[in-house]
Structures are given as structure tokens and as C-alpha cells.
Design a protein around this motif. Sequence first.
Motif, PDB file in Angstrom:
ATOM      1  N   GLY A 144      -8.079 -12.784  -0.809  1.00  0.00           N
ATOM      2  CA  GLY A 144      -7.024 -13.775  -0.550  1.00  0.00           C
ATOM      3  C   GLY A 144      -5.885 -13.752  -1.547  1.00  0.00           C
ATOM      4  N   TRP A 145      -5.823 -12.738  -2.395  1.00  0.00           N
ATOM      5  CA  TRP A 145      -4.750 -12.679  -3.380  1.00  0.00           C
ATOM      6  C   TRP A 145      -3.500 -12.007  -2.801  1.00  0.00           C
ATOM      7  N   LEU A 146      -3.697 -10.941  -2.058  1.00  0.00           N
ATOM      8  CA  LEU A 146      -2.580 -10.258  -1.402  1.00  0.00           C
ATOM      9  C   LEU A 146      -2.443 -10.891  -0.027  1.00  0.00           C
ATOM     10  N   VAL A 147      -1.439 -11.735   0.136  1.00  0.00           N
ATOM     11  CA  VAL A 147      -1.297 -12.573   1.328  1.00  0.00           C
ATOM     12  C   VAL A 147      -0.275 -11.966   2.280  1.00  0.00           C
ATOM     13  N   TYR A 148      -0.710 -11.766   3.531  1.00  0.00           N
ATOM     14  CA  TYR A 148       0.179 -11.215   4.567  1.00  0.00           C
ATOM     15  C   TYR A 148       0.974 -12.281   5.219  1.00  0.00           C
ATOM     16  N   VAL A 162       7.277 -15.840 -11.181  1.00  0.00           N
ATOM     17  CA  VAL A 162       5.982 -15.177 -10.990  1.00  0.00           C
ATOM     18  C   VAL A 162       4.873 -16.225 -10.971  1.00  0.00           C
ATOM     19  N   GLU A 163       4.162 -16.292  -9.869  1.00  0.00           N
ATOM     20  CA  GLU A 163       3.076 -17.256  -9.717  1.00  0.00           C
ATOM     21  C   GLU A 163       1.789 -16.763 -10.378  1.00  0.00           C
ATOM     22  N   SER A 164       1.514 -15.458 -10.253  1.00  0.00           N
ATOM     23  CA  SER A 164       0.323 -14.882 -10.869  1.00  0.00           C
ATOM     24  C   SER A 164       0.464 -13.364 -10.965  1.00  0.00           C
ATOM     25  N   VAL A 165      -0.405 -12.777 -11.784  1.00  0.00           N
ATOM     26  CA  VAL A 165      -0.401 -11.332 -12.025  1.00  0.00           C
ATOM     27  C   VAL A 165      -1.810 -10.817 -11.788  1.00  0.00           C
ATOM     28  N   LYS A 166      -1.910  -9.669 -11.128  1.00  0.00           N
ATOM     29  CA  LYS A 166      -3.217  -9.062 -10.874  1.00  0.00           C
ATOM     30  C   LYS A 166      -3.153  -7.585 -11.261  1.00  0.00           C
ATOM     31  N   ALA A 167      -4.117  -7.142 -12.055  1.00  0.00           N
ATOM     32  CA  ALA A 167      -4.243  -5.727 -12.383  1.00  0.00           C
ATOM     33  C   ALA A 167      -4.993  -5.040 -11.247  1.00  0.00           C
ATOM     34  N   LEU A 168      -4.482  -3.903 -10.824  1.00  0.00           N
ATOM     35  CA  LEU A 168      -5.140  -3.096  -9.797  1.00  0.00           C
ATOM     36  C   LEU A 168      -5.433  -1.724 -10.392  1.00  0.00           C
ATOM     37  N   LEU A 212       0.819  -1.216   0.000  1.00  0.00           N
ATOM     38  CA  LEU A 212       0.000   0.000   0.000  1.00  0.00           C
ATOM     39  C   LEU A 212       0.854   1.267   0.000  1.00  0.00           C
ATOM     40  N   ASN A 213       1.805   1.359   0.903  1.00  0.00           N
ATOM     41  CA  ASN A 213       2.629   2.573   0.943  1.00  0.00           C
ATOM     42  C   ASN A 213       3.534   2.694  -0.274  1.00  0.00           C
ATOM     43  N   THR A 214       3.987   1.580  -0.816  1.00  0.00           N
ATOM     44  CA  THR A 214       4.775   1.652  -2.050  1.00  0.00           C
ATOM     45  C   THR A 214       3.919   2.247  -3.166  1.00  0.00           C
ATOM     46  N   LEU A 215       2.663   1.810  -3.257  1.00  0.00           N
ATOM     47  CA  LEU A 215       1.752   2.396  -4.247  1.00  0.00           C
ATOM     48  C   LEU A 215       1.557   3.892  -3.989  1.00  0.00           C
ATOM     49  N   SER A 252     -10.971   7.151  -4.299  1.00  0.00           N
ATOM     50  CA  SER A 252     -10.380   7.511  -3.005  1.00  0.00           C
ATOM     51  C   SER A 252      -8.915   7.111  -2.885  1.00  0.00           C
ATOM     52  N   GLY A 253      -8.363   6.461  -3.897  1.00  0.00           N
ATOM     53  CA  GLY A 253      -6.951   6.102  -3.860  1.00  0.00           C
ATOM     54  C   GLY A 253      -6.729   4.600  -3.870  1.00  0.00           C
ATOM     55  N   TRP A 254      -5.563   4.193  -3.377  1.00  0.00           N
ATOM     56  CA  TRP A 254      -5.161   2.791  -3.424  1.00  0.00           C
ATOM     57  C   TRP A 254      -5.686   1.962  -2.260  1.00  0.00           C
ATOM     58  N   ASP A 255      -6.073   2.592  -1.159  1.00  0.00           N
ATOM     59  CA  ASP A 255      -6.455   1.845   0.048  1.00  0.00           C
ATOM     60  C   ASP A 255      -7.534   0.798  -0.217  1.00  0.00           C
ATOM     61  N   GLU A 256      -8.608   1.207  -0.847  1.00  0.00           N
ATOM     62  CA  GLU A 256      -9.748   0.326  -1.089  1.00  0.00           C
ATOM     63  C   GLU A 256      -9.374  -0.853  -1.994  1.00  0.00           C
ATOM     64  N   VAL A 257      -8.559  -0.578  -3.004  1.00  0.00           N
ATOM     65  CA  VAL A 257      -8.151  -1.603  -3.956  1.00  0.00           C
ATOM     66  C   VAL A 257      -7.266  -2.648  -3.277  1.00  0.00           C
ATOM     67  N   VAL A 258      -6.321  -2.184  -2.471  1.00  0.00           N
ATOM     68  CA  VAL A 258      -5.426  -3.098  -1.756  1.00  0.00           C
ATOM     69  C   VAL A 258      -6.223  -3.927  -0.749  1.00  0.00           C
ATOM     70  N   GLN A 259      -7.145  -3.290  -0.062  1.00  0.00           N
ATOM     71  CA  GLN A 259      -7.982  -4.022   0.887  1.00  0.00           C
ATOM     72  C   GLN A 259      -8.787  -5.108   0.163  1.00  0.00           C
ATOM     73  N   GLY A 260      -9.296  -4.802  -1.019  1.00  0.00           N
ATOM     74  CA  GLY A 260     -10.035  -5.793  -1.806  1.00  0.00           C
ATOM     75  C   GLY A 260      -9.164  -6.987  -2.179  1.00  0.00           C
ATOM     76  N   ALA A 261      -7.920  -6.729  -2.572  1.00  0.00           N
ATOM     77  CA  ALA A 261      -6.999  -7.819  -2.920  1.00  0.00           C
ATOM     78  C   ALA A 261      -6.691  -8.681  -1.694  1.00  0.00           C
ATOM     79  N   GLN A 262      -6.674  -8.052  -0.521  1.00  0.00           N
ATOM     80  CA  GLN A 262      -6.465  -8.807   0.722  1.00  0.00           C
ATOM     81  C   GLN A 262      -7.685  -9.675   1.029  1.00  0.00           C
TER      82      GLN A 262
END
Length: 136
Positions: free
Chosen positions: A132-136, A108-114, A48-51, A119-129
Motif C-alpha cells: 500500500g505504499w506505491l499507490v495507483y 515529501v510525505e514519506s521516503v522508501k528505500a527500494l 517501474l519503467n522509469t526504474l 530478477s530486477g525491479w518488477d518484484e520490488v515495485v510489486q511489493g511496494a504496491q
Amino acid sequence: MSTNKPTYIYKIVPSSAPPPDPLPDTLPLSELDAKSGFIHFSTAPQVLNTLKFFFKDDSKVYLLRVVYDHVDKDIRWEDPKAENCGPRGGEGMFPHLYNGPKLGKGEVESVKALEKSQSGWDEVVQGAQLEGWLVY
């Protein structure tokens, strides 16, 4: 870096340089990666912060999900110098891929377009989380 290694690390690619489909054995290096001599990655909590800092003017990016075990031997965990965006407290060390550097279909296992929302990147990153695509 903590003793817990991530499952995945992520490479953010601007929409101006989309990854080809299918992925080749080796993707071209970005200007920054070529100049640095390594490939810049983020862990899921760092995406998120990198974005926000480095892709704030982009409306779309591609997130490459790389299986950490595939590149582990060539990763160095390094502290960001914060010369470009100022201090980024709490983000810790960033994974950088050395030894080549090479990144392509074998890593590279997979690619996702964001696509950035109004409102910015927050909502999009949260959606990827949440999906289950953006794994912590």
C-alpha cells in the motif's frame, strides 16, 4: 492527463545521492533536474519503467512520495520526448514540477528505500504496491 488526479507522485533518487534524514526545506536538484529546469516525477504506474530505463544500473534507490495536492499548482503534465530510451508506449504524460523548482520536507510525505532483487525491479515495485505504499 486524465481528469483523475493522482493521490501521490513519485521522485526517484539514486542511492549515490540519498535524501538526508530529516529532510531539509529544499533538497538539492539532480543534474538532470537542474539542466531541465524542472523536477522529473513519475506516477505510480510509471515508476517501474522509469526504474528499468533510467536506474537499470542502480541496485538501490529512494522513492520520495509526494502528496499531489501539495504541488498541483506547479505541475505540468508533459509527454516524454523518448530521446534517451525510445518510445514508452502507454505511459501517457509525466508530471514535472516547475516554479522554482523546490522539493523538500513540505512536499515529501514519506521516503522508501527500494533494493533491486536478482530478477530486477518488477518484484520490488510489486511489493511496494502490495503493502500500500506505491499507490495507483
